[in-house]
Design a protein around this motif. Sequence first.
Motif, PDB file in Angstrom:
ATOM      1  N   ILE A 337       0.867  -1.184   0.000  1.00 31.15           N
ATOM      2  CA  ILE A 337       0.000   0.000   0.000  1.00 31.15           C
ATOM      3  C   ILE A 337       0.901   1.230   0.000  1.00 31.15           C
ATOM      4  O   ILE A 337       2.101   1.128   0.236  1.00 31.15           O
ATOM      5  N   TRP A 338       0.307   2.403  -0.239  1.00 32.94           N
ATOM      6  CA  TRP A 338       1.127   3.630  -0.241  1.00 32.94           C
ATOM      7  C   TRP A 338       1.519   4.002   1.187  1.00 32.94           C
ATOM      8  O   TRP A 338       2.585   4.564   1.407  1.00 32.94           O
ATOM      9  N   ASP A 368      -7.238  -0.416  -1.349  1.00 35.84           N
ATOM     10  CA  ASP A 368      -7.096   0.568  -2.451  1.00 35.84           C
ATOM     11  C   ASP A 368      -6.873   1.996  -1.922  1.00 35.84           C
ATOM     12  O   ASP A 368      -6.471   2.878  -2.681  1.00 35.84           O
ATOM     13  N   GLU A 369      -7.114   2.254  -0.671  1.00 34.35           N
ATOM     14  CA  GLU A 369      -6.834   3.522   0.028  1.00 34.35           C
ATOM     15  C   GLU A 369      -7.644   4.714  -0.491  1.00 34.35           C
ATOM     16  O   GLU A 369      -7.417   5.854  -0.066  1.00 34.35           O
ATOM     17  N   VAL A 370      -8.608   4.473  -1.396  1.00 33.05           N
ATOM     18  CA  VAL A 370      -9.327   5.587  -2.025  1.00 33.05           C
ATOM     19  C   VAL A 370     -10.152   6.353  -0.983  1.00 33.05           C
ATOM     20  O   VAL A 370     -10.106   7.590  -0.909  1.00 33.05           O
ATOM     21  N   ASP A 425       5.727  12.499  -0.048  1.00 33.15           N
ATOM     22  CA  ASP A 425       4.955  11.290  -0.396  1.00 33.15           C
ATOM     23  C   ASP A 425       3.900  11.537  -1.474  1.00 33.15           C
ATOM     24  O   ASP A 425       2.888  10.833  -1.514  1.00 33.15           O
ATOM     25  N   MET A 426       4.127  12.539  -2.323  1.00 32.73           N
ATOM     26  CA  MET A 426       3.058  12.965  -3.243  1.00 32.73           C
ATOM     27  C   MET A 426       2.518  11.847  -4.130  1.00 32.73           C
ATOM     28  O   MET A 426       1.327  11.750  -4.373  1.00 32.73           O
ATOM     29  N   LYS A 431      -1.688   8.645  -7.046  1.00 27.59           N
ATOM     30  CA  LYS A 431      -2.163   7.433  -7.726  1.00 27.59           C
ATOM     31  C   LYS A 431      -3.589   7.074  -7.305  1.00 27.59           C
ATOM     32  O   LYS A 431      -4.477   7.006  -8.150  1.00 27.59           O
ATOM     33  N   PRO A 432      -3.863   6.831  -6.002  1.00 25.92           N
ATOM     34  CA  PRO A 432      -5.214   6.427  -5.628  1.00 25.92           C
ATOM     35  C   PRO A 432      -6.265   7.513  -5.948  1.00 25.92           C
ATOM     36  O   PRO A 432      -7.419   7.202  -6.198  1.00 25.92           O
ATOM     37  N   LEU A 433      -5.880   8.804  -5.939  1.00 27.09           N
ATOM     38  CA  LEU A 433      -6.856   9.866  -6.186  1.00 27.09           C
ATOM     39  C   LEU A 433      -6.917  10.268  -7.655  1.00 27.09           C
ATOM     40  O   LEU A 433      -7.599  11.234  -8.009  1.00 27.09           O
TER      41      LEU A 433
END
Length: 437
Positions: A337-338, A368-370, A425-426, A431-433
């Motif tokens: 995960i991120w 997915d952390e969305v 950490d951009m 990615k998820p957003l």
Amino acid sequence: MPDTNNQFNLPVDELPRKWYNIAPDLPEPLPPPKDPPEGPSRVDMLPKFILKNCLGQEMSTDRWIDIPTGIRELFIQAGRPRPLMRALRLEKALKLPKTIRLYYKREDLSPTGSHKVNTALAQTYYAVKEGYSEVVTETGAGQWGSALSYAAALNDLKCRVFWTRAAYRWKPGRRTLMQLFGSDVFASPSKETKFGRELLKQNPQHVGSLGIAISEGIEDALNRDGSIYCLGSVLNHVLTHQTIIGLETIEQFKLADDEPTLLTGCFGGGSNLGGFVIPFAGEVLRKKRECSFLASQSEAAPNLVRGKYMYDHGDHAGLTPLLKMYSMGHDAELPEIWAEGIRYSSAAPLMSALRHHGLLDAVAYPVDEVHVFTQTRRFVQTEGFIPAPESSYGVCAAIDKALEFKQKGEEAVIGFNVSGHGFLDMQGFAKPLNLEW
Ligand SMILES: Cc1ncc(COP(=O)(O)O)c(C=O)c1O
């Protein structure tokens, strides 16, 4: 207090002089570390990879532990005490009634961007006192490696960092930061250790895990003269060092003339949430206050939510003693995960004990952390700065809980710990957003 006041600051001379150790206030003594049925005694090895002062604190049953003047000076140099903020703009955006209030602690304001600096300064201070010339460690998000690199530089120590390849690959900025402080940084598994070489033989692109990086750090430190291993989470002394966060926060809630009913934060091994809530949990156990506690995790590593309360190793290779903790298994495969810093197999024994005794709830968000980053974006756009991907789990839990209380028409004062910032950490947010990268 006017409702526009959103900052609660302690003067420097009110920085706590003692850490709080919750062990003597637990309903039952903390189960001690144990040896596995086979192999050399890991318990006897502990003094070889934990600093003597830290080992004393690890086993201590004293409720209060003096913070040496030298460590207090380092804390002040690093900008402590840190503010407690009322999230007035976020409350407005969420259309919360006045009966639901949100507060957050700003551990992101540390020199390297996270709470990890608190124990890094303490451990490096003790390393110098005990005559070591080098510290070795693991890191997941890169935050602990940055914190130890910084603290090592300030204390004139060399530093070696084993960094899970999963995050090493996409965070060149943190790598440079550690190198600027003078550290040697290795993607883990690495060729530096026997354990790393074995894993690389099986899979040259192995993404690693915190458990693997811990095994490498311990092996490396054991084989180098003048070198001592330092751990950034999980162990009792690490959580005790982090109680500086919650001890400040107790005083700051008094300044705000408010009482938290729920405290939350992200949870990997448990050091930031532990540091934030343990002083409050101690007061709950001593019947001095009422408050609930919530750990916010990922389904990638839901140690408190789906793990078993059992004796397990803290590292992949099984070099540490067995500790009684909620664990997914020390060699569990955990999806990437991120928020790499919360991808860890086990929960700190102290936090596991709080969960076991019914004082700590836990939630796990999808891999997915969305949802987590979408909620965090509401915080970014109102409060105006970027929490670390890990810290976002605490932000998200606070927002979700506030909205739940609103829907149920219940009152709540929610505190959350912003354990770090995400300025390096951009890509993790982009990615998820679906933002440009
Ligand atoms: C900013 C931040 N918060 C939280 C964590 C998770 O660790 P812990 O549960 O020990 O606080 C990490 C770990 O790297 C981190 O970098």
